[in-house]
Write a protein that holds these residues in place. Sequence first.
Motif, PDB file in Angstrom:
ATOM      1  N   LYS A  36       0.855  -1.181   0.000  1.00  0.00           N
ATOM      2  CA  LYS A  36       0.000   0.000   0.000  1.00  0.00           C
ATOM      3  C   LYS A  36       0.895   1.235   0.000  1.00  0.00           C
ATOM      4  CE  LYS A  36      -3.366   2.581   2.756  1.00  0.00           C
ATOM      5  NZ  LYS A  36      -4.126   2.629   4.034  1.00  0.00           N
ATOM      6  N   GLN A  37       0.537   2.197  -0.833  1.00  0.00           N
ATOM      7  CA  GLN A  37       1.285   3.455  -0.892  1.00  0.00           C
ATOM      8  C   GLN A  37       0.317   4.600  -0.669  1.00  0.00           C
ATOM      9  OE1 GLN A  37       3.423   4.125  -4.578  1.00  0.00           O
ATOM     10  NE2 GLN A  37       4.885   5.491  -3.598  1.00  0.00           N
ATOM     11  N   ARG A  38       0.485   5.292   0.442  1.00  0.00           N
ATOM     12  CA  ARG A  38      -0.353   6.457   0.712  1.00  0.00           C
ATOM     13  C   ARG A  38       0.085   7.610  -0.187  1.00  0.00           C
ATOM     14  NH1 ARG A  38      -3.306   6.043   5.435  1.00  0.00           N
ATOM     15  NH2 ARG A  38      -2.699   4.336   6.822  1.00  0.00           N
ATOM     16  N   PRO A  39      -0.803   8.556  -0.469  1.00  0.00           N
ATOM     17  CA  PRO A  39      -0.416   9.708  -1.293  1.00  0.00           C
ATOM     18  C   PRO A  39       0.810  10.401  -0.721  1.00  0.00           C
ATOM     19  CG  PRO A  39      -2.794   9.670  -0.961  1.00  0.00           C
ATOM     20  CD  PRO A  39      -2.239   8.594  -0.092  1.00  0.00           C
ATOM     21  N   VAL A  44       4.369   0.292   1.316  1.00  0.00           N
ATOM     22  CA  VAL A  44       4.484  -0.414   2.582  1.00  0.00           C
ATOM     23  C   VAL A  44       3.981  -1.835   2.379  1.00  0.00           C
ATOM     24  CG1 VAL A  44       3.706  -0.543   4.973  1.00  0.00           C
ATOM     25  CG2 VAL A  44       4.252   1.680   3.959  1.00  0.00           C
ATOM     26  N   PHE A  45       4.798  -2.799   2.750  1.00  0.00           N
ATOM     27  CA  PHE A  45       4.458  -4.208   2.584  1.00  0.00           C
ATOM     28  C   PHE A  45       3.248  -4.577   3.430  1.00  0.00           C
ATOM     29  CE2 PHE A  45       5.067  -8.601   1.796  1.00  0.00           C
ATOM     30  CZ  PHE A  45       4.989  -9.290   2.998  1.00  0.00           C
ATOM     31  N   LEU A  46       2.284  -5.249   2.816  1.00  0.00           N
ATOM     32  CA  LEU A  46       1.096  -5.708   3.540  1.00  0.00           C
ATOM     33  C   LEU A  46       1.158  -7.198   3.833  1.00  0.00           C
ATOM     34  CD1 LEU A  46      -1.757  -3.839   1.594  1.00  0.00           C
ATOM     35  CD2 LEU A  46      -0.733  -3.215   3.800  1.00  0.00           C
ATOM     36  N   ILE A  47       1.402  -7.998   2.777  1.00  0.00           N
ATOM     37  CA  ILE A  47       1.300  -9.446   2.962  1.00  0.00           C
ATOM     38  C   ILE A  47       1.946 -10.172   1.790  1.00  0.00           C
ATOM     39  CG2 ILE A  47      -0.838  -9.961   1.701  1.00  0.00           C
ATOM     40  CD1 ILE A  47      -1.769 -11.329   4.390  1.00  0.00           C
ATOM     41  N   GLN A  48       2.269 -11.436   2.015  1.00  0.00           N
ATOM     42  CA  GLN A  48       2.752 -12.300   0.949  1.00  0.00           C
ATOM     43  C   GLN A  48       1.917 -13.578   0.941  1.00  0.00           C
ATOM     44  OE1 GLN A  48       7.018 -13.044  -0.358  1.00  0.00           O
ATOM     45  NE2 GLN A  48       6.638 -14.859   0.901  1.00  0.00           N
ATOM     46  N   ALA A  78     -16.028  -2.551   4.073  1.00  0.00           N
ATOM     47  CA  ALA A  78     -16.402  -1.329   4.800  1.00  0.00           C
ATOM     48  C   ALA A  78     -15.245  -0.336   4.870  1.00  0.00           C
ATOM     49  CB  ALA A  78     -16.902  -1.689   6.202  1.00  0.00           C
ATOM     50  N   THR A  79     -14.907   0.224   3.710  1.00  0.00           N
ATOM     51  CA  THR A  79     -13.746   1.111   3.623  1.00  0.00           C
ATOM     52  C   THR A  79     -13.837   2.281   4.603  1.00  0.00           C
ATOM     53  OG1 THR A  79     -14.842   2.304   1.824  1.00  0.00           O
ATOM     54  CG2 THR A  79     -13.234   0.606   1.219  1.00  0.00           C
ATOM     55  N   GLN A  80     -12.661   2.712   5.022  1.00  0.00           N
ATOM     56  CA  GLN A  80     -12.523   3.886   5.883  1.00  0.00           C
ATOM     57  C   GLN A  80     -11.586   4.860   5.199  1.00  0.00           C
ATOM     58  OE1 GLN A  80     -11.130   2.362   9.672  1.00  0.00           O
ATOM     59  NE2 GLN A  80     -12.955   1.120   9.989  1.00  0.00           N
ATOM     60  N   THR A  81     -11.604   6.115   5.633  1.00  0.00           N
ATOM     61  CA  THR A  81     -10.755   7.116   4.980  1.00  0.00           C
ATOM     62  C   THR A  81      -9.275   6.773   5.102  1.00  0.00           C
ATOM     63  OG1 THR A  81     -10.840   8.463   6.985  1.00  0.00           O
ATOM     64  CG2 THR A  81     -12.439   8.975   5.247  1.00  0.00           C
ATOM     65  N   THR A  82      -8.914   6.002   6.102  1.00  0.00           N
ATOM     66  CA  THR A  82      -7.510   5.587   6.258  1.00  0.00           C
ATOM     67  C   THR A  82      -7.071   4.576   5.198  1.00  0.00           C
ATOM     68  OG1 THR A  82      -8.248   3.912   7.831  1.00  0.00           O
ATOM     69  CG2 THR A  82      -7.424   6.002   8.736  1.00  0.00           C
ATOM     70  N   ASP A  83      -8.026   4.046   4.439  1.00  0.00           N
ATOM     71  CA  ASP A  83      -7.692   3.080   3.380  1.00  0.00           C
ATOM     72  C   ASP A  83      -7.238   3.758   2.091  1.00  0.00           C
ATOM     73  OD1 ASP A  83     -10.524   1.084   4.417  1.00  0.00           O
ATOM     74  OD2 ASP A  83      -8.412   0.881   5.009  1.00  0.00           O
ATOM     75  N   VAL A  84      -7.355   5.084   2.039  1.00  0.00           N
ATOM     76  CA  VAL A  84      -6.983   5.820   0.829  1.00  0.00           C
ATOM     77  C   VAL A  84      -5.519   5.549   0.465  1.00  0.00           C
ATOM     78  CG1 VAL A  84      -6.466   8.146  -0.021  1.00  0.00           C
ATOM     79  CG2 VAL A  84      -8.678   7.661   1.020  1.00  0.00           C
ATOM     80  N   GLY A  85      -5.281   5.342  -0.820  1.00  0.00           N
ATOM     81  CA  GLY A  85      -3.923   5.116  -1.296  1.00  0.00           C
ATOM     82  C   GLY A  85      -3.949   4.266  -2.554  1.00  0.00           C
ATOM     83  N   THR A  86      -2.753   3.876  -2.989  1.00  0.00           N
ATOM     84  CA  THR A  86      -2.624   3.006  -4.147  1.00  0.00           C
ATOM     85  C   THR A  86      -2.151   1.639  -3.680  1.00  0.00           C
ATOM     86  OG1 THR A  86      -2.092   4.883  -5.578  1.00  0.00           O
ATOM     87  CG2 THR A  86      -1.512   2.692  -6.379  1.00  0.00           C
ATOM     88  N   TYR A  87      -2.834   0.623  -4.160  1.00  0.00           N
ATOM     89  CA  TYR A  87      -2.517  -0.756  -3.782  1.00  0.00           C
ATOM     90  C   TYR A  87      -1.818  -1.450  -4.947  1.00  0.00           C
ATOM     91  CZ  TYR A  87      -5.420   0.113   0.260  1.00  0.00           C
ATOM     92  OH  TYR A  87      -5.924   0.630   1.432  1.00  0.00           O
ATOM     93  N   PHE A  88      -0.644  -1.971  -4.666  1.00  0.00           N
ATOM     94  CA  PHE A  88       0.151  -2.640  -5.687  1.00  0.00           C
ATOM     95  C   PHE A  88       0.275  -4.131  -5.368  1.00  0.00           C
ATOM     96  CE2 PHE A  88       1.773   0.937  -8.016  1.00  0.00           C
ATOM     97  CZ  PHE A  88       1.901   1.971  -7.105  1.00  0.00           C
ATOM     98  N   CYS A  89       0.155  -4.949  -6.391  1.00  0.00           N
ATOM     99  CA  CYS A  89       0.579  -6.337  -6.252  1.00  0.00           C
ATOM    100  C   CYS A  89       1.965  -6.434  -6.883  1.00  0.00           C
ATOM    101  CB  CYS A  89      -0.394  -7.301  -6.921  1.00  0.00           C
ATOM    102  SG  CYS A  89      -0.561  -7.108  -8.702  1.00  0.00           S
TER     103      CYS A  89
END
Lengths: 112, 114
Positions: A36-39, A44-48, A78-89
């Motif tokens: 996940k990359q915030r604006p 930031v690594f989430l999971i593998q 149930a998204t929250q404003t803290t979920d904002v960003g770009t998600y990369f695989c």
Amino acid sequence: GQQVMQIPQYQHVQEGEDFTTYCNSSTTLSNIQWYKQRPGGHPVFLIQLVKSGEVKKQKRLTFQFGEAKKNSSLHITATQTTDVGTYFCAGPWYSSASKIIFGSGTRLSIRP
Amino acid sequence: GAGVSQTPSNKVTEKGKYVELRCDPISGHTALYWYRQSLGQGPEFLIYFQGTGAADDSGLPNDRFFAVRPEGSVSTLKIQRTERGDSAVYLCASSPRQYDYGYTFGSGTRLTVV
């Protein structure tokens, strides 16, 4: 050559709605990672995920690795404003496992 | 250190100049990676170090780009004769081992070539 594609490119949702991003590889992957990359921030690594058909959960986030190990998804409930960003695989290059190839990302924005 | 440190955070240089970007990985992390990210794109692989040696430099765009990691810790990415197309955020990442482990990225160096 090997490609890792993500859809959609953008997603704009109302806070509280669910969100899903899909990742597809042109080749079989030994594993897949999600970041996940915030604006204005850095990835930031989430999971593998490693196993075929694997499902992992982190609170409201659910990650799946396809049976053929060529696709993956990330679902946010149930998204929250803290979920904002770009998600990369990201997955290893087929001929060089040390070279991780990133998808183009899905940018999530949220209406409060 | 606690995280991956990159300096400078911003660099503006004139076309044709030489620049050096520094990365200080997490202590004990043997694997170090350089990526480049343009606006709206995913990170693009440049080079990977395992210890002191460049194990995979296949992502370096041309011979103007070079990277070193002489003591197996700090790494420097060097760009000669910079071009406007080199403008991007240069990200460094480290991990404890080579395979099957997530990367910890630094905050990046935003390079602008004018």
